[in-house]
Structure formats: structure tokens, C-alpha cells
Write a protein that holds these residues in place. Structure first.
Motif, PDB file in Angstrom:
ATOM      1  N   MET A 117       4.866  -1.585  17.770  1.00 30.97           N
ATOM      2  CA  MET A 117       4.070  -0.471  17.274  1.00 30.97           C
ATOM      3  C   MET A 117       4.133  -0.364  15.760  1.00 30.97           C
ATOM      4  O   MET A 117       3.118  -0.181  15.092  1.00 30.97           O
ATOM      5  N   VAL A 118       5.340  -0.480  15.240  1.00 28.23           N
ATOM      6  CA  VAL A 118       5.479  -0.398  13.798  1.00 28.23           C
ATOM      7  C   VAL A 118       4.732  -1.547  13.139  1.00 28.23           C
ATOM      8  O   VAL A 118       4.045  -1.380  12.132  1.00 28.23           O
TER       9      VAL A 118
ATOM     10  N   ALA B 162       1.081  -0.794  13.017  1.00 27.65           N
ATOM     11  CA  ALA B 162       0.756   0.206  12.002  1.00 27.65           C
ATOM     12  C   ALA B 162       0.818  -0.407  10.614  1.00 27.65           C
ATOM     13  O   ALA B 162      -0.048  -0.170   9.767  1.00 27.65           O
ATOM     14  N   VAL B 163       1.836  -1.239  10.378  1.00 31.73           N
ATOM     15  CA  VAL B 163       1.979  -1.828   9.053  1.00 31.73           C
ATOM     16  C   VAL B 163       0.838  -2.788   8.761  1.00 31.73           C
ATOM     17  O   VAL B 163       0.276  -2.798   7.660  1.00 31.73           O
TER      18      VAL B 163
ATOM     19  N   THR C 298      -2.144  -2.619   9.916  1.00 33.70           N
ATOM     20  CA  THR C 298      -3.328  -1.812   9.642  1.00 33.70           C
ATOM     21  C   THR C 298      -3.311  -1.316   8.199  1.00 33.70           C
ATOM     22  O   THR C 298      -4.307  -1.411   7.487  1.00 33.70           O
ATOM     23  N   LEU C 299      -2.171  -0.806   7.809  1.00 35.42           N
ATOM     24  CA  LEU C 299      -2.096  -0.254   6.456  1.00 35.42           C
ATOM     25  C   LEU C 299      -2.244  -1.350   5.411  1.00 35.42           C
ATOM     26  O   LEU C 299      -2.758  -1.103   4.319  1.00 35.42           O
TER      27      LEU C 299
ATOM     28  N   VAL D  71      -5.777  -1.685   4.893  1.00 33.90           N
ATOM     29  CA  VAL D  71      -6.259  -0.551   4.100  1.00 33.90           C
ATOM     30  C   VAL D  71      -5.983  -0.792   2.625  1.00 33.90           C
ATOM     31  O   VAL D  71      -6.852  -0.634   1.759  1.00 33.90           O
ATOM     32  N   LEU D  72      -4.764  -1.202   2.350  1.00 31.09           N
ATOM     33  CA  LEU D  72      -4.381  -1.466   0.958  1.00 31.09           C
ATOM     34  C   LEU D  72      -5.318  -2.508   0.354  1.00 31.09           C
ATOM     35  O   LEU D  72      -5.814  -2.362  -0.757  1.00 31.09           O
TER      36      LEU D  72
ATOM     37  N   VAL E 292      -8.355  -3.284   1.249  1.00 26.75           N
ATOM     38  CA  VAL E 292      -9.694  -2.734   1.031  1.00 26.75           C
ATOM     39  C   VAL E 292      -9.730  -1.936  -0.273  1.00 26.75           C
ATOM     40  O   VAL E 292     -10.691  -1.980  -1.036  1.00 26.75           O
ATOM     41  N   LEU E 293      -8.643  -1.211  -0.528  1.00 20.44           N
ATOM     42  CA  LEU E 293      -8.621  -0.360  -1.719  1.00 20.44           C
ATOM     43  C   LEU E 293      -8.601  -1.171  -3.002  1.00 20.44           C
ATOM     44  O   LEU E 293      -9.135  -0.753  -4.020  1.00 20.44           O
ATOM     45  N   VAL E 294      -7.941  -2.313  -2.961  1.00 20.82           N
ATOM     46  CA  VAL E 294      -7.760  -3.026  -4.232  1.00 20.82           C
ATOM     47  C   VAL E 294      -8.700  -4.206  -4.398  1.00 20.82           C
ATOM     48  O   VAL E 294      -8.723  -4.824  -5.444  1.00 20.82           O
TER      49      VAL E 294
ATOM     50  N   LEU F  73      13.076   4.106   0.315  1.00 18.71           N
ATOM     51  CA  LEU F  73      11.613   4.141   0.392  1.00 18.71           C
ATOM     52  C   LEU F  73      11.053   5.044  -0.700  1.00 18.71           C
ATOM     53  O   LEU F  73      10.093   4.712  -1.392  1.00 18.71           O
TER      54      LEU F  73
ATOM     55  N   ALA G 123       8.682   4.091  -3.876  1.00 19.89           N
ATOM     56  CA  ALA G 123       7.424   4.743  -4.217  1.00 19.89           C
ATOM     57  C   ALA G 123       7.427   5.185  -5.679  1.00 19.89           C
ATOM     58  O   ALA G 123       6.439   5.034  -6.396  1.00 19.89           O
TER      59      ALA G 123
ATOM     60  N   VAL H  10       6.730   2.151  -7.720  1.00 21.29           N
ATOM     61  CA  VAL H  10       5.311   1.801  -7.747  1.00 21.29           C
ATOM     62  C   VAL H  10       4.562   2.742  -8.676  1.00 21.29           C
ATOM     63  O   VAL H  10       3.737   2.330  -9.492  1.00 21.29           O
TER      64      VAL H  10
END
Lengths: 774, 137
Positions: free
Chosen positions: A651-652, A655-656, A658-659, A662-663, A665-667, A751, A755, A758
């Protein structure tokens, strides 16, 4: 005692709430926040220990390792805790006024209260490791308070310097504590005292002693670590008064006094500690005489006084210990006052240069009164308590068996400097004509809350001198008893008859007045002399070693950090493979036979997808293709997790993955044009060899691992106790949030830090965005 | 660039569903597959889906707090959950449970609070990092 400990620890909570309160009430928050130290004062007075039995309380910390959070309060802790909480109350009230319109007032309150709670923690800790934690907290809060005016380069540098020097000393002290813990098998200071014979017989004791002494020397600014204290005067004046004169710098003295019953019996104690103290006592006094800045004058005499306390503790006779305790009390009273006065003068006259200040008494009558009283105490003039304290110091040196005349002579020398500085700081700016006219200075009237706190402190000093047989005597006796571990009587009185000490006092005063009057010729000469000497001073040594440190760091970064991902991966893989191969080769005979299980047909599908995608990734012609193929690998792995009954992991992973998309797509629009790297043939061969080696090694290790029969008792333990102990069916999650919750707490902290990293790398470069202040 | 209509419309339905699902994951984590970490990741995905389908600045407006604060609050909640046992004179992070299970939520105790902190922190950190990368067109 329980109530006191809880009140003290509540300080950390109050500190966190302080900024919000400050936003609500502005500088008037001081009146609310001052209730915290006031509550501590009241509770202390209710406990007032005057016997050897100290109340104590233990909270379990890590009971399985025999660690307890012990808090205790004996005479020594009481004396210093009274100073911390008492002066703390005044400093908060004063600070609220002093930094009234400062935009960062809330940070002052936050850190000063954290400091207060930590410092109270230091002096009430009964466990050495707890003491260490609070000790480091005082260093950290000191860092933020020195760097309060962070826009100034000098403030930042001074904050760094103080943190590095005291932090390094703190680590040395921790090492010393660990050695003592090894010797006695406990970290309870109580146990150390009871086993002091064990300590004295141990071969490790000298090492432990030197390490702990380093901690005390850095914190209490002893030569050659004294340089950070005058530099720390970059802090706002209430901070200097509180941390860098009255309380924090006394922590080193406290440490020596606290461990005197443990380490005082060592021969090294008498051979080292007095000399460190003496050098600092005399050196600080002579350095002070070359200064013209009010705060620098006070800072160097503080260094000198701290040296005096360390010196007296080093002598270690009952008389000297008494003098040290009395001096500690006296010094906090008059030096705290004078610092607060200096702040008031700076605030209203706009300068701290003693040559430019003069005739301020008319504008600031109450400040002048406080300054005068404190100066008299510092100069050792009756009926102030400073007089009694100085007599005691002379008595300690005069009756010491070795070198009484030299020691007493040096003590007189240091006190002469004290007399002169007391005059320069406490008398001259108020009553004399300024030496230089400065047209830019327009002194205005004193503010109420800038004179009440120093006056209260000064009057306390007067009160304790006149009624010296009351409170002061009880407190000093209790503290001395705690240090010597036997009931001690202390008699304080202003008049002893005509004794050698009285004659020495008169002599000190006379020379002191001469030095006071000779300031015009003396200060520039001494300043020039120290200036010449400063090129070999420890401050230079500090900046040289900092520079060397940074250049070594730069050099190794240049070598290790190429900035190319492929080099990092090659380094990691080659190192791992080499280590694994060497280990496996040396234990070849004892390796188990790899077990091979037949994969199911649906496993094969995903394995094939992974292999094909991995090969295709290396041939991909665009970013989109690369990401898609990597995604295919990731999702296939997640499915394999699922098939091998690790749904949490799967599951993790989903999710990772997927993200990650997403990342991407953003960059995607911000990335530079995709260029396929054309490596020369030999580089490609190298890459293939390294990746193949890495892959094969992982396969071999996995097969070997699964072939070893599991002897671990952990897995069955967790399986069995998950429900009864932690009330959960999902063992994985129970381990994460309960059995190994501390690890998780560490991980989520990491974590958070990642952040922030970053954010620092990306956010600051782009300038602030909608969030936060932007 | 022409915006697709499919994604925003789908997001309008998907995002609440995903958020509810993430909380479901958080709550059932103690007994079944799930937990604060993965729940937080799912919630963050939901929010990022919104950011992609509309714009990152729209997500900024949607969030009640700066993601930095969300992350910090999560960390503080987790830390605080460890201190609760100390008020009962038990070591840091000893688990404590409310005896009777609550409706819907099930059995509640300090580990639940800890997991909630993890959930909030993960949402905050992921959204924070991804929004740092994102730039409005």
C-alpha cells in the motif's frame, strides 16, 4: 518537591505559549510571564532546605536500563535556583520594557523562559544525564539569545562562538559523566557521592575529572576559553545580565561544586583547579582595565569573578568553599544590578562608552542609586554584602597552607580592578563630567521598569549586608553543607575587629581609588598592550581553527561530492558489493545452501514486466517514457509485495509511486530538455558491470538470508504480544506506533527536517510565496 | 494550453472520497491493513490531485493552514502523545487506552493519537515539498 519539579518543567510549555501571549498583549506580556519565575521562588521558599537531607523525586525514564529522571533540591541547588528564579522575575519585567518596541520581543520571551526552565533543571537534576540534557539546552537558548539581533554579522558570529565553545565543553563533560558512570555503575549523582572511594581508586578518574573540568571551564568562561563571554555581549543587555553574568556562566561553578564530594579528593583537583581559577581571576581583572565599554568592563570582571569562584573551590578548604558560595550569591546580586543599570544608561543616553557618559544622576536618580549601591558592593565597602564576601576571600587565601602571600596578593590585585571598574561603571557616568563631549547624545529620563529591577537587586544586596546574620547566612550555610557533605556553620558579620583582612580591604580600596582616578592614562595604555597581545590570544586560535575546519570541510566536499548521481550510485554499489563479497568469501564454509522456491505463474508475469521495463528504461528516448517505465517497475514490485502477503508495504509503495507521478507532472515543464547521455563505450561497460554486480549480490544475499532458519525471538514475540500488550491486530502497525514508536518518532522528525531542507534549497531561492510571511 | 474538463470534474468526486478513505485507513490501521503513514500519503495524493486539476495556488487557498504548520502540528501531536503516560508516572510513550471503545472510532488510546500525528505530519510534509516544486503557470 514534586510540585516544584512540575512547575519548573511547565516552563517549557509556558515558553511555547509566550509568543502568542506577546502578540496579544505586546510588551505587557512580561507581567504575566514573570509569574512563572515568581511561582518558582515561592515554592523554593516553602521548601527551603537547611539540612543535609535533600528532598528528591524520581520519574521513570528508561527503567529497563536503570535510568531515572531524578530531581533533587539541596542547599547548593536552592541557592542557585533562588538566583535564577529571583533575578529571572526581574529580568523578564526589565526585558519587556527594554525591548518594548522590538519586533522580535516574542523570541526574547520564548528563549529566556526556555533558558530559565533549563537552568532550573540543571541545578535540580539528581541524575547526571538529565543534568547534561538541561545543560545543553542552556547552551542552545544562549545561542539564540546572543544571536537575537541576527541582522548583525557580529551577533551571529558571537552566537556561533558561544555555542561551539560551550557545546564542545558539554560533550567533553558528557564523556566524563560516562566514565564516572562506568566506574560507579550509575548515573545518579547521589550514588557517585556514596561511591567516591571507588572513583578515587579508579585509573579512569583523572580522565573523567579532566573531561568534566573542560565542561565547567568552557561554560564558566575560564582561561583559555574565556573569550566567548565578552563577545557574547552582542546580546541585548537583559540577556547579558541574566545569562552571561548572574546565572548561566555560574553553571560551571555549580558543576564543580556539585561534584566536589566526588572528585574533590583527587590529587589532580588541587593541582589544576586553583591555577585555572587564579589565571582567570587575574587575567580577567587586567583585561577589564583596558576597556571603555560599560558591558565589556562588566564582562571581563565577570570572567575574573568566575575565576575567583573556581579558584576558591579549587583550594577546597571549608573556609574557601564558604567564601565561594558567598561570593556566588554576592556577585550575582551586584553584577546583575550593574548590567541592568548599563542597559538603562544605554537606553536613555544612547551610548555605553564611559568616556562620553557623565552627569546622568539628575536624569536618572533611581538608576544612579541602584548603580551606586551595586558599585559599593562590588568594591567591597561596608555595609554592603560585597564587603563580607571580599573579607572571606582574603581569609581563605591568607590562611591557606601553600603560598598564602602570593595568593592573597593576587586576590588583592583582582579586587583593585573590581574597585576601579565599580567606580567607572557605577559612579562615574552619573556624577562626573564626561571626559569627551559628544553632541549626538541626548539623554532622556529613565523609564519605570528599567530602574525598578536593578534597584530591587541592589537593595537586596544592601539588606543582606546589613542583616547578614539572617537569610544570607542560612542560605550560604546550606549551600556549603551540600558541597562539603557535612553540616557547616557560617557566621557572617560586618565587623570582625581589626584583622589582617580589614587592613587588606583598606589597602585594596586605596589602590583601587588611585586606579579609578588614573583611567585617562591607564585605559589607553592597557588597551594598546592587550591589543598587541591579542594576536596570540585564544580568540585568534579559535578563528584560525574555525577557518582550518571550514577549509578541510570544503576540501573533502570537493573530493567526495561530485554532484553527479551516477558517481554516487557507483560508489555506494561498489562499496557494498566489495564489503559483502569479502565477508561472504571469508565465511564461505559456513554459508547455508541457498533455497530455491518455484515462483507461481502470476509471479512470473510481474517479474517479466520488471525485467523488460528495466532494460527499456536504459533505451528510453524521452522523460515521459522513462517515468512510465519506472512507474511500471514500482507498481509491479508493489504487486509482488501484495502476493507475498505484505499488504502494508504494498500500500505504501502504491501511494509513493502515485505521488512520484504527481511530482513529475508538477515539474515536467521546468525540467531542461531531455538529452540522452552518450557515454564512451568503456563507461558503458563499467556501468553494466557495476549494476550487474549490484543486482547479483542482492539476489545472492536474499537467497542466503531466506535459507538461514530464523532463530529470532522477535517475530514470535511481536506476533504474540501485539493483541494483549498493545491491543491491536495489525502487527506491522502496532510495531510502528507502539513497540518501536520511538523509532517512528525519530523517523517523522527526520521527515520534517528533510522537508525543511527541500524548502531551504528551493523555497528561499524562489523568494517567499503566498504562505508564511510572504 | 487547453485544459481538460475530465480531470477537474473527476477530482470533484474523487478528492472527498480519497480523503474519507485516508481517514478510514488511519482509523483501521491498528487492526487491519492501513495506518497513519499510508493514510497521510493517500490524503496528500487527494490534495495534490486537486492542485493538478485546478492550480497549486487554489490548493494554497483551500488549505486552512500553511503546510509547514500542518507538518509541525503533526510532529507536536506525536510527541505530545508520548508525554501523556508521564502524567500517570509511567515511562515516556507507554501506551494508554480508554477502556470502552467509542462508536465509529473504535478503541482510542495514545498510539491512536501518535498515528494521527504521523498522518497530519505526512500530509503536511508531502504537500509542502510538492508545492515547493510546483509553480503556477
Amino acid at each position: 518537591m514534586t510540585a516544584l519539579s512540575i512547575t519548573i518543567l511547565t516552563g517549557f510549555l509556558i515558553a511555547i505559549l509566550a509568543p502568542f501571549l506577546t502578540r496579544l498583549m505586546k510588551h505587557r506580556a512580561a507581567f504575566v510571564l514573570a509569574l512563572y519565575p515568581l511561582a518558582v521562588v515561592i515554592q523554593l521558599l516553602a521548601l527551603q532546605p537547611d539540612t543535609l537531607t535533600a528532598p528528591s523525586i524520581q520519574f521513570p525514564w528508561v527503567p529497563s536500563m536503570g535510568l531515572w529522571m531524578t530531581f533533587t533540591l539541596d542547599g547548593l541547588g536552592f541557592l542557585i535556583a533562588m538566583l535564577i528564579a529571583g533575578i529571572g522575575t526581574l529580568v523578564i519585567l526589565y526585558g519587556g520594557e527594554y525591548l518594548r518596541d522590538d519586533p522580535y520581543l516574542e523570541r526574547f520571551f520564548l528563549w529566556v523562559i526556555i533558558f530559565m526552565a533549563s537552568m532550573l533543571g540543571v541545578v535540580t537534576s539528581g541524575n547526571a544525564l538529565v543534568l547534561f540534557v538541561f545543560w545543553e539546552l542552556t547552551s542552545i537558548s544562549s545561542f539564540f539569545l546572543i544571536g537575537y539581533k541576527f541582522e548583525y554579522e557580529s551577533a551571529r558570529a558571537a552566537a556561533w562562538q558561544a555555542l561551539l565553545v560551550t557545546g564542545a565543553g558539554g560533550l567533553a563533560m558528557l564523556a566524563g559523566f560516562v566514565l564516572l558512570g562506568q566506574i560507579t555503575g550509575s548515573f545518579e549523582i547521589n550514588q557517585w557521592m556514596q561511591n567516591s572511594n571507588l572513583v578515587q581508586e579508579s585509573a579512569l578518574a583523572p580522565a573523567a575529572f579532566i573531561l568534566i573540568l573542560l565542561g565547567a571551564m568552557t561554560k564558566s568562561a575560564q582561561f583559555p576559553f574565556h573569550f566567548w563571554l565578552p563577545n557574547a555581549m552582542e546580546a541585548p543587555t537583559p540577556v547579558s545580565a541574566y545569562l552571561h553574568s548572574a546565572t548561566m556562566v555560574k553553571a560551571g561553578v555549580y558543576l564543580l561544586a556539585r561534584l566536589f564530594p566526588v572528585l574533590g579528593g583527587l590529587a589532580l583537583w588541587n593541582q589544576v583547579v586553583p591555577w585555572v581559577g587564579l589565571l582567570t581571576l587575574v587575567g580577567g581583572a587586567l583585561l577589564a582595565l583596558g576597556q571603555t565599554d560599560l558591558k565589556k568592563l562588566l564582562a571581563y570582571t565577570t570572567v575574573s569573578s568566575l575565576g575567583g569562584m573556581v579558584f576558591l573551590l579549587g583550594l577546597g578548604t571549608p573556609l574557601a568553599v564558604k567564601s565561594a558560595m558567598l561570593f556566588l550569591l554576592t556577585h550575582a546580586l551586584y553584577k546583575g544590578t550593574l548590567f541592568l543599570v548599563a542597559g538603562g544608561v544605554d537606553h536613555s543616553a544612547g551610548s555605553r562608552d564611559i568616556r562620553k557618559l557623565g552627569k546622568l544622576a539628575k536624569l536618572m536618580p533611581f538608576t544612579a542609586l541602584a548603580a551606586g549601591l551595586a558599585a559599593l558592593s562590588m568594591a567591597g565597602i561596608p555595609p554592603l554584602i560585597g564587603f563580607i564576601s571580599k573579607e572571606y576571600v582574603y581569609e581563605s587565601t591568607y590562611y591557606y597552607s601553600n603560598l598564602p602571600f602570593i595568593l592573597t596578593g593576587l586576590a588583592v590585585l583582582a579586587n583593585v580592578a573590581n574597585v576601579a571598574v565599580a567606580g567607572w561603571v557605577g559612579i562615574r557616568p552619573f556624577w562626573q563630567q564626561p571626559e569627551q563631549k559628544d553632541e549626538d547624545l541626548h539623554p532622556h529620563k529613565e523609564s519605570l521598569w528599567l530602574w525598578i529591577p536593578p534597584l530591587v537587586l541592589a537593595i537586596t544586596g544592601l539588606f543582606m549586608g546589613v542583616f547578614s546574620q539572617g537569610t544570607a547566612q542560612t542560605w550560604v550555610a546550606a549551600a556549603t553543607s551540600a558541597v562539603l557533605q557535612e553540616m557547616s556553620k557560617v557566621k557572617l558579620s560586618l565587623w570582625h575587629g581589626i584583622t589582617p583582612m580589614l587592613l587588606l580591604s583598606v589597602l585594596t580600596l586605596m589602590i583601587g581609588v588611585v586606579v579609578y582616578l588614573a583611567s585617562r592614562t591607564l585605559i589607553p595604555r592597557l588597551a594598546a598592550f592587550w591589543n598587541k597581545l591579542s594576536s596570540v590570544g585564544p580568540n585568534i586560535f579559535y578563528s584560525r581553527s574555525m577557518r582550518a575546519f571550514l577549509s578541510v570541510a570544503g576540501w573533502q566536499t570537493k573530493i567526495l561530492q561530485s554532484g553527479y548521481l551516477r558517481y554516487y550510485i557507483i560508489t555506494i554499489l561498489v562499496t557494498t558489493v566489495t564489503l559483502a563479497v569479502v565477508t561472504l568469501a571469508t565465511r564461505y564454509d559456513s554459508l547455508p545452501n541457498p533455497q530455491w522456491t518455484q515462483p507461481r505463474f502470476y509471479d512470473v508475469i510481474f517479474i517479466v514486466i520488471i525485467i523488460v521495463s528495466a532494460i527499456l528504461v536504459t533505451r528510453a528516448e524521452s522523460r515521459l517514457a522513462t517515468i512510465t517505465l519506472l512507474g511500471a517497475i514500482g507498481f509491479s514490485i508493489a504487486i509482488l509485495f501484495l502476493l507475498y502477503s505484505a499488504p502494508d508495504l504494498a500500500m505504501v509503495q502504491f501511494a509513493v509511486e502515485t505521488l512520484t507521478v504527481v511530482l513529475f507532472v508538477l515539474v515536467i515543464y521546468q525540467l531542461p530538455k531531455y538529452t540522452k547521455s552518450n557515454y564512451p563505450i568503456h563507461a558503458n561497460v563499467l556501468h553494466i558491470i557495476v549494476s550487474a554486480a549490484g543486482g547479483i549480490m542482492m539476489v545472492v544475499l536474499m537467497l542466503l538470508t531466506s535459507a538461514v532458519p530464523s532463530n529470532s525471538t522477535l517475530a514470535p514475540y511481536f506476533m504474540e504480544s501485539s493483541l494483549p500488550l498493545a491491543k491491536g491486530h495489525n502487527v506491522v502497525n502496532v510495531i510502528l506506533v507502539d513497540f518501536r514508536g520511538l523509532d517512528t518518532l525519530g523517523e517523522i522528525t527526520v521527515l520534517m527536517i528533510a522537508a525543511i531542507g527541500v524548502f531551504a534549497l528551493l523555497g528561499l531561492k524562489k523568494g517567499s510565496k503566498r504562505g508564511g510571511n510572504g | 494550453m487547453q485544459r481538460s474538463i475530465i480531470l477537474p470534474v473527476a477530482t470533484r468526486f474523487l478528492m472527498p472520497l480519497m480523503l474519507v478513505f485516508s481517514i478510514f485507513l488511519l482509523l483501521r490501521g491498528h487492526n487491519e491493513v492501513g495506518g497513519g503513514f499510508v493514510g497521510g500519503l493517500v490524503a496528500a495524493s487527494a490534495l495534490m490531485l486537486y492542485a493538478i486539476s485546478t492550480s497549486p495556488s487554489a490548493l494554497w487557498r483551500l488549505l486552512p493552514l500553511d503546510p509547514r504548520f500542518i507538518a509541525a502540528i503533526g510532529l507536536l501531536i506525536s510527541l505530545f502523545s508520548g508525554f501523556i503516560s508521564m502524567f500517570y508516572e509511567k515511562p515516556f510513550m507507554t501506551n494508554m487506552w480508554i477502556e470502552a471503545p467509542l462508536p465509529v472510532l473504535g478503541k482510542i488510546g495514545t498510539p491512536t493519537l501518535f498515528d494521527l500525528g504521523v498522518y497530519i505530519l505526512v500530509v503536511g510534509v508531502v504537500v509542502w515539498i510538492l508545492l515547493e516544486f510546483a509553480e503556477d503557470e
